[in-house]
Each structure stands twice: as structure tokens, then as C-alpha cells.
Design a protein around this motif. Structure first.
Motif, PDB file in Angstrom:
ATOM      1  N   GLU A 296       0.793  -1.226   0.000  1.00 58.71           N
ATOM      2  CA  GLU A 296       0.000   0.000   0.000  1.00 58.71           C
ATOM      3  C   GLU A 296       0.827   1.278   0.000  1.00 58.71           C
ATOM      4  O   GLU A 296       0.293   2.374   0.251  1.00 58.71           O
ATOM      5  CB  GLU A 296      -0.969  -0.002   1.192  1.00 58.71           C
ATOM      6  N   HIS A 297       2.112   1.198  -0.326  1.00 57.02           N
ATOM      7  CA  HIS A 297       2.953   2.396  -0.290  1.00 57.02           C
ATOM      8  C   HIS A 297       2.466   3.516  -1.219  1.00 57.02           C
ATOM      9  O   HIS A 297       2.704   4.696  -0.920  1.00 57.02           O
ATOM     10  CB  HIS A 297       4.415   2.042  -0.608  1.00 57.02           C
ATOM     11  N   PRO A 298       1.769   3.226  -2.358  1.00 52.75           N
ATOM     12  CA  PRO A 298       1.324   4.341  -3.202  1.00 52.75           C
ATOM     13  C   PRO A 298       0.361   5.309  -2.514  1.00 52.75           C
ATOM     14  O   PRO A 298       0.256   6.474  -2.918  1.00 52.75           O
ATOM     15  CB  PRO A 298       0.630   3.634  -4.376  1.00 52.75           C
ATOM     16  N   VAL A 299      -0.356   4.843  -1.486  1.00 53.44           N
ATOM     17  CA  VAL A 299      -1.249   5.733  -0.740  1.00 53.44           C
ATOM     18  C   VAL A 299      -0.442   6.888  -0.158  1.00 53.44           C
ATOM     19  O   VAL A 299      -0.834   8.063  -0.262  1.00 53.44           O
ATOM     20  CB  VAL A 299      -1.983   4.957   0.380  1.00 53.44           C
ATOM     21  N   THR A 300       0.695   6.553   0.441  1.00 53.73           N
ATOM     22  CA  THR A 300       1.569   7.581   1.010  1.00 53.73           C
ATOM     23  C   THR A 300       2.168   8.456  -0.079  1.00 53.73           C
ATOM     24  O   THR A 300       2.287   9.679   0.082  1.00 53.73           O
ATOM     25  CB  THR A 300       2.680   6.908   1.840  1.00 53.73           C
ATOM     26  N   GLU A 301       2.546   7.844  -1.194  1.00 54.97           N
ATOM     27  CA  GLU A 301       3.116   8.621  -2.294  1.00 54.97           C
ATOM     28  C   GLU A 301       2.120   9.655  -2.812  1.00 54.97           C
ATOM     29  O   GLU A 301       2.497  10.784  -3.158  1.00 54.97           O
ATOM     30  CB  GLU A 301       3.545   7.684  -3.426  1.00 54.97           C
ATOM     31  N   MET A 302       0.857   9.296  -2.863  1.00 56.41           N
ATOM     32  CA  MET A 302      -0.155  10.210  -3.389  1.00 56.41           C
ATOM     33  C   MET A 302      -0.353  11.432  -2.489  1.00 56.41           C
ATOM     34  O   MET A 302      -0.484  12.555  -2.975  1.00 56.41           O
ATOM     35  CB  MET A 302      -1.487   9.480  -3.566  1.00 56.41           C
ATOM     36  N   VAL A 303      -0.355  11.232  -1.166  1.00 53.92           N
ATOM     37  CA  VAL A 303      -0.629  12.377  -0.274  1.00 53.92           C
ATOM     38  C   VAL A 303       0.616  13.180   0.066  1.00 53.92           C
ATOM     39  O   VAL A 303       0.514  14.322   0.534  1.00 53.92           O
ATOM     40  CB  VAL A 303      -1.336  11.927   1.031  1.00 53.92           C
ATOM     41  N   THR A 304       1.805  12.614  -0.161  1.00 50.30           N
ATOM     42  CA  THR A 304       3.045  13.344   0.146  1.00 50.30           C
ATOM     43  C   THR A 304       3.799  13.782  -1.095  1.00 50.30           C
ATOM     44  O   THR A 304       4.711  14.612  -1.009  1.00 50.30           O
ATOM     45  CB  THR A 304       3.995  12.482   0.995  1.00 50.30           C
ATOM     46  N   ASN A 305       3.464  13.201  -2.241  1.00 47.26           N
ATOM     47  CA  ASN A 305       4.180  13.478  -3.491  1.00 47.26           C
ATOM     48  C   ASN A 305       5.656  13.108  -3.390  1.00 47.26           C
ATOM     49  O   ASN A 305       6.530  13.770  -3.951  1.00 47.26           O
ATOM     50  CB  ASN A 305       4.033  14.949  -3.905  1.00 47.26           C
ATOM     51  N   ILE A 306       5.951  12.025  -2.663  1.00 46.66           N
ATOM     52  CA  ILE A 306       7.314  11.522  -2.492  1.00 46.66           C
ATOM     53  C   ILE A 306       7.392  10.112  -3.067  1.00 46.66           C
ATOM     54  O   ILE A 306       6.582   9.252  -2.715  1.00 46.66           O
ATOM     55  CB  ILE A 306       7.725  11.514  -1.004  1.00 46.66           C
ATOM     56  N   ASP A 307       8.350   9.875  -3.960  1.00 50.34           N
ATOM     57  CA  ASP A 307       8.559   8.571  -4.573  1.00 50.34           C
ATOM     58  C   ASP A 307       9.355   7.703  -3.599  1.00 50.34           C
ATOM     59  O   ASP A 307      10.561   7.884  -3.423  1.00 50.34           O
ATOM     60  CB  ASP A 307       9.319   8.739  -5.896  1.00 50.34           C
ATOM     61  N   LEU A 308       8.690   6.766  -2.942  1.00 50.29           N
ATOM     62  CA  LEU A 308       9.341   5.959  -1.899  1.00 50.29           C
ATOM     63  C   LEU A 308      10.393   5.024  -2.484  1.00 50.29           C
ATOM     64  O   LEU A 308      11.407   4.753  -1.832  1.00 50.29           O
ATOM     65  CB  LEU A 308       8.291   5.150  -1.135  1.00 50.29           C
ATOM     66  N   ILE A 309      10.181   4.516  -3.683  1.00 50.19           N
ATOM     67  CA  ILE A 309      11.169   3.623  -4.291  1.00 50.19           C
ATOM     68  C   ILE A 309      12.446   4.392  -4.609  1.00 50.19           C
ATOM     69  O   ILE A 309      13.559   3.901  -4.363  1.00 50.19           O
ATOM     70  CB  ILE A 309      10.605   2.955  -5.556  1.00 50.19           C
ATOM     71  N   LYS A 310      12.311   5.603  -5.132  1.00 51.67           N
ATOM     72  CA  LYS A 310      13.498   6.414  -5.394  1.00 51.67           C
ATOM     73  C   LYS A 310      14.263   6.691  -4.101  1.00 51.67           C
ATOM     74  O   LYS A 310      15.497   6.648  -4.081  1.00 51.67           O
ATOM     75  CB  LYS A 310      13.110   7.730  -6.076  1.00 51.67           C
ATOM     76  N   GLU A 311      13.533   6.969  -3.032  1.00 55.73           N
ATOM     77  CA  GLU A 311      14.206   7.214  -1.749  1.00 55.73           C
ATOM     78  C   GLU A 311      14.929   5.961  -1.272  1.00 55.73           C
ATOM     79  O   GLU A 311      16.036   6.029  -0.742  1.00 55.73           O
ATOM     80  CB  GLU A 311      13.199   7.694  -0.700  1.00 55.73           C
ATOM     81  N   SER A 322      16.441  12.895   0.819  1.00 61.29           N
ATOM     82  CA  SER A 322      16.271  14.148   0.075  1.00 61.29           C
ATOM     83  C   SER A 322      15.275  15.075   0.754  1.00 61.29           C
ATOM     84  O   SER A 322      15.038  16.193   0.288  1.00 61.29           O
ATOM     85  CB  SER A 322      15.791  13.848  -1.347  1.00 61.29           C
ATOM     86  N   ILE A 323      14.693  14.625   1.868  1.00 61.01           N
ATOM     87  CA  ILE A 323      13.681  15.409   2.574  1.00 61.01           C
ATOM     88  C   ILE A 323      13.964  15.407   4.077  1.00 61.01           C
ATOM     89  O   ILE A 323      14.623  14.514   4.607  1.00 61.01           O
ATOM     90  CB  ILE A 323      12.267  14.828   2.341  1.00 61.01           C
ATOM     91  N   LYS A 329       4.591  17.150   3.747  1.00 60.64           N
ATOM     92  CA  LYS A 329       3.259  17.741   3.780  1.00 60.64           C
ATOM     93  C   LYS A 329       2.247  16.712   3.295  1.00 60.64           C
ATOM     94  O   LYS A 329       2.312  16.247   2.156  1.00 60.64           O
ATOM     95  CB  LYS A 329       3.176  18.975   2.876  1.00 60.64           C
ATOM     96  N   VAL A 330       1.333  16.321   4.176  1.00 61.54           N
ATOM     97  CA  VAL A 330       0.256  15.403   3.789  1.00 61.54           C
ATOM     98  C   VAL A 330      -0.908  16.250   3.302  1.00 61.54           C
ATOM     99  O   VAL A 330      -1.515  17.003   4.068  1.00 61.54           O
ATOM    100  CB  VAL A 330      -0.160  14.508   4.969  1.00 61.54           C
ATOM    101  N   GLU A 331      -1.199  16.128   2.005  1.00 64.31           N
ATOM    102  CA  GLU A 331      -2.223  16.978   1.393  1.00 64.31           C
ATOM    103  C   GLU A 331      -3.302  16.111   0.747  1.00 64.31           C
ATOM    104  O   GLU A 331      -3.010  15.181  -0.004  1.00 64.31           O
ATOM    105  CB  GLU A 331      -1.585  17.882   0.337  1.00 64.31           C
ATOM    106  N   GLY A 332      -4.550  16.430   1.059  1.00 70.31           N
ATOM    107  CA  GLY A 332      -5.663  15.703   0.484  1.00 70.31           C
ATOM    108  C   GLY A 332      -5.863  14.339   1.120  1.00 70.31           C
ATOM    109  O   GLY A 332      -5.319  14.037   2.187  1.00 70.31           O
ATOM    110  N   CYS A 333      -6.645  13.506   0.453  1.00 69.23           N
ATOM    111  CA  CYS A 333      -6.960  12.157   0.933  1.00 69.23           C
ATOM    112  C   CYS A 333      -6.750  11.166  -0.208  1.00 69.23           C
ATOM    113  O   CYS A 333      -7.121  11.428  -1.356  1.00 69.23           O
ATOM    114  CB  CYS A 333      -8.406  12.079   1.401  1.00 69.23           C
TER     115      CYS A 333
END
Length: 456
Positions: A296-311, A322-323, A329-333
Motif C-alpha cells: 500500500e505504499h502508493p497511498v503515502t506517495e499520493m498524499v506526500t508526493n514523495i517517490d518511496l522507491i526512489k528514496e 532528500s527530505i 506535507k500530507v495533502e488531500g486524501c
């Protein structure tokens, strides 16, 4: 930076890793079984190599073949994704011995956090709240009864080396304890070759909330928001969302600080997930730490705009995050639905065969991570998950409506899926209000199946 990466997995997560690696200009090598020769990850990687026949134990779980594939193609790192060897400390140790980097934590950390009893004791030592239970492994039925008398029913029997709901039993009455203890132990031995068990107080009707963390080798750790994963069937997640509607800002801050403290306790490095149960009074308790990227990692990617695989790949390359925490910033749902090849009307029997026609959902802030295409083969040898729809909107209700629309759009002909069951859940009044727990499916399944038939 890593120059060449072997992906020790298949399906949608292999594709997911390939895409991020290629954007970082990292060459990729796909491995595949004879069953998967026509899979998309084989076609999209820069190179591919067959590692064995269809059975996982002879291919995707074949440590020697995977390491040989990495060495023969001059890779300098191996990415495991989730499942298969992703939390296998012995595999990671073998990689370390031949000089290959592992996209994840060290073998010592995996071993430590994979032992649920050791992890629990470490958390207690470092002030992380845990569910009341046994102090260590429970050796016998007699000891199980003693613990039950001390902490009271209901109980949760758990395998120390377990995962995915295996080796786990709920016990509500003393007359069931002996049977369930032995059943859980037998299942744990069969699944993990480890019969060590422990017992916790069962938190009734909890929410399952997890915090995504990233940690580099310079002791920088950030928490990237939480995910509510309470919509589950037999401990298998179906729907995940972020943020959790039950948490206020103060409780959320406390949860993040606790997750970071848990990561520091084991000197964690790379991506990981600290999992908690949240009781009806909004008290949270540590249950385990997953030392890998989550489905379910894409859920976090969507609200933070952070690519977890790249990190992950940056951390494995020895770079700093890099952060910083203040950058998060958690934005939206965001909401994710897992699309499985199974028939909910036939006791969720897994299905296999050819996908005769496929059309994926689209639109603004709508993502479908999948290996499907028209003509793709769904194999009986592997997990039944076909992919994940992830949507984001400014509000939770907006995200629910967007997910309904996405589920209406998706077409998968040739195999049965759980598509309409997920659709039915999204119209349930308790789900819409966020008033649900891990018992949601168990309590409402018959009603949801009737709705599913009406929507088909």
C-alpha cells in the motif's frame, strides 16, 4: 549511486521498481520463472534472466539462482519489493557476503524485527507502548492458560516468526484456548518452520494504523504520514487510506514520534512501516514493524508526493534522505483498492487464466499499478493480486467518489475479481463515515455480497 539493479520479484511491484530505477538512470535486470516469460516486467527491464520453473521455491525463492543472476549480469544491488525474499534475513546475509547491496535494511535488523517476541521486548525497553501479553515465547498449553488468567479474554495467539495472518488465532473462551494454540503453532511450523508463539490481549474492534518511515545511514528518520488499513479479510488488507479519520493533530503527532522512536530503537535504515492497533479510546499499541516496502505504499506517495522507491534507492546508494521532517506535507486524501483474481461469491476462491480484455481506469489523480494487459496470463502459482487502484482528492468524500468511478471504469474479462465487492464497500454508510474497524468485513460480509450481486 547504484549503477545496475536486479529486481528479485514479479508483477506490479517489479514494474514499479523498474520505473523509478530508470528515472534515476539505473540499469535494471528482471528475473522471471518459465511461467512468467511474457510478463511486462520482463519486457520493460533493460535485461532479463530466467531463474527457474513456475514453482516459487524453484524460482523467486531460489536464493542461489537469484544471486547468480545478479553476479552474472554485473549488478551491484538487489531490490526485493514485497513478499518472496523481502524479509528473509538469510538471503540478505548471503547478498552481503558476496558484496551485493540490498535495497532494504541489514540482515541483522530484518532478523531482529522479524522475531515478533524480540521486537516486542525491544519496544518495551524503549518506551513504545505494546499490547499487554506474554513476556516472551509461550512454551506450552499450561503456560498459555496461566497468561490467559492473568490478562483475561479475549486473546490473540501469534507466531513469533509469522506474517500475513498465518499462525494467528483469536480466542474468546478458555475452552477454545488449547485447540487454537495448537492450531496456530502447527500452522506457524508449516509456514515459517518456527513454532515459537506468544500471546497478547486482543484489542476488540481496533483500527489497524501504520506509519511509513524512511531512514538513512546518517541517522536521519522521517515519518511520512499514516495509513488506515482496517478493511481486511482474514488479516489480508483490501482497502487502505490516508489520513486516518479517527486521529486528531495531537494524536497524529504522538503516533509519528512513537514510530520514529521505534525505528531509532533498532537503528533502522531504508523504508519501513511501523504498525499499530488503535483502540476505541484512541490509544495506540505497537504490533510489528515491516522491514520492506508495503503493498500500500502508493497511498503515502499520493498524499506526500514523495517517490518511496526512489528514496529507497538513494538510501541504498549511501546518500542522505532528500527530505526533512518539516518538508513532509500530507495533502488531500488517498484511497487504495486491491484488485484480486478471486470469486467472492465462491468463498473467495482464487482464479487463474487469460485476461481476454483489459481496460484500466484513468483521470486526474487516478493511478493503477498492475501487470495486466489484454492477453496477459494470471498464474495459479502466485498471489492473486492483479493490481491496485489508487486515487487522491482534496476531501475524503471526493476520494471515495473518485474510487467508485475508477472501479466502474476498470474492465477485466476472463477471470473473476473482487471489483464489485470493493464497490459495495464504498457505498456502506459506516465506511463513508470512517466508522469501521478490522471486524468490518467479518460483520458485514453477507450484506456486502448481496450488494455486490446487485451492482454487477
Amino acid at each position: 549511486m547504484i549503477k545496475k539493479l536486479l529486481i528479485a520479484n514479479r508483477g506490479e511491484i517489479a514494474l514499479r521498481i523498474i520505473r523509478s530505477a530508470q528515472e534515476l538512470q539505473i540499469k535494471t535486470v528482471a528475473v522471471y520463472s518459465t511461467e512468467d516469460v511474457d510478463q511486462l516486467h520482463v519486457k520493460f527491464a533493460d535485461e532479463s534472466i530466467c531463474i527457474g520453473p513456475a514453482q516459487s521455491v524453484e524460482s523467486y525463492l531460489n536464493v542461489d539462482n537469484i544471486i547468480s543472476a545478479a553476479l552474472s549480469t554485473n549488478c551491484d544491488a538487489v531490490a526485493p519489493g514485497y513478499g518472496f525474499l523481502s524479509e528473509n534475513a538469510s538471503f540478505v546475509k548471503n547478498l552481503e557476503e558476496v558484496g551485493l547491496k540490498f535495497v532494504g535494511p541489514s540482515s541483522e535488523i530484518i532478523e531482529m524485527m522479524g522475531d515478533k517476541i524480540a521486537a516486542r521486548n525491544l519496544m518495551i525497553k524503549n518506551g513504545v507502548p505494546v499490547v499487554p501479553g506474554s513476556d516472551g515465547k509461550v512454551e506450552s498449553e499450561e503456560e498459555a492458560f496461566e497468561i490467559a488468567e492473568r490478562i483475561g479474554y479475549p486473546l490473540l495467539i501469534k507466531a513469533s516468526g509469522g506474517g500475513g495472518g498465518k499462525g494467528m488465532r483469536r480466542v474468546f473462551r478458555s475452552e477454545d484456548l488449547k485447540r487454537e494454540f495448537n492450531a496456530a503453532k502447527s500452522e506457524a511450523i508449516a509456514a515459517f518452520n518456527n513454532g515459537d508463539m506468544y500471546i497478547e490481549k486482543l484489542i476488540v474492534n481496533p483500527k489497524h494504523v501504520e506509519v511509513q518511515i524512511l531512514a538513512d545511514k546518517f541517522s536521519n528518520i522521517v515519518a511520512l504520514g499514516e495509513r488506515d488499513c482496517s478493511i481486511q479479510r482474514k488479516n489480508q488488507k483490501m482497502i487502505e487510506e490516508s489520513p486516518c479519520v479517527r486521529l486528531n493533530d495531537d494524536k497524529r503527532k504522538e503516533l509519528y514520534e512513537t514510530a520514529i522512536r521505534a525505528a531509532k530503537a533498532c537503528n533502522y535504515e531504508n523504508a519501513g512501516t511501523v504498525e499499530f492497533v488503535l483502540d476505541e479510546e484512541n490509544k495506540f499499541y505497537f504490533i510489528e514493524m515491516n522491514t520492506r516496502i508495503q503493498v500500500e505504499h502508493p497511498v503515502t506517495e499520493m498524499v506526500t508526493n514523495i517517490d518511496l522507491i526512489k528514496e529507497q534507492l538513494r538510501i541504498t546508494s549511501g546518500l542522505r534522505l532528500s527530505i526533512k521532517q518539516e518538508d513532509v506535507k500530507v495533502e488531500g486524501c488517498a484511497i487504495e483498492c486491491r484488485i484480486n483474481a478471486e470469486n467472492p461469491l465462491n468463498n473467495f476462491m482464487p482464479e487463474s487464466g487469460e485476461v481476454e480484455f483489459f481496460y484500466g481506469p484513468g483521470g486526474v489523480n487516478t493511478r493503477f499499478d498492475s501487470y495486466l494487459y489484454s492477453g496477459a496470463r494470471v498464474s495459479p502459482y502466485y498471489d492473486s493480486m492483479l493490481g491496485k487502484i489508487i486515487v487522491k482528492d482534496k476531501t475524503r468524500l471526493g476520494a471515495i467518489r473518485k474510487m467508485r468511478r475508477a472501479l466502474e471504469e476498470i474492465i477485466i474479462d476472463g477471470v473473476s475479481t473482487n471489483q464489485y465487492l470493493l464497490y459495495a464497500i464504498l457505498f456502506d454508510i459506516d465506511f463513508i463515515r470512517g466508522n469501521y474497524s478490522t471486524s468490518f468485513i467479518e460483520e458485514k460480509l453477507d450484506e456486502l455480497l448481496n450488494l455486490m450481486e446487485a451492482y454487477r
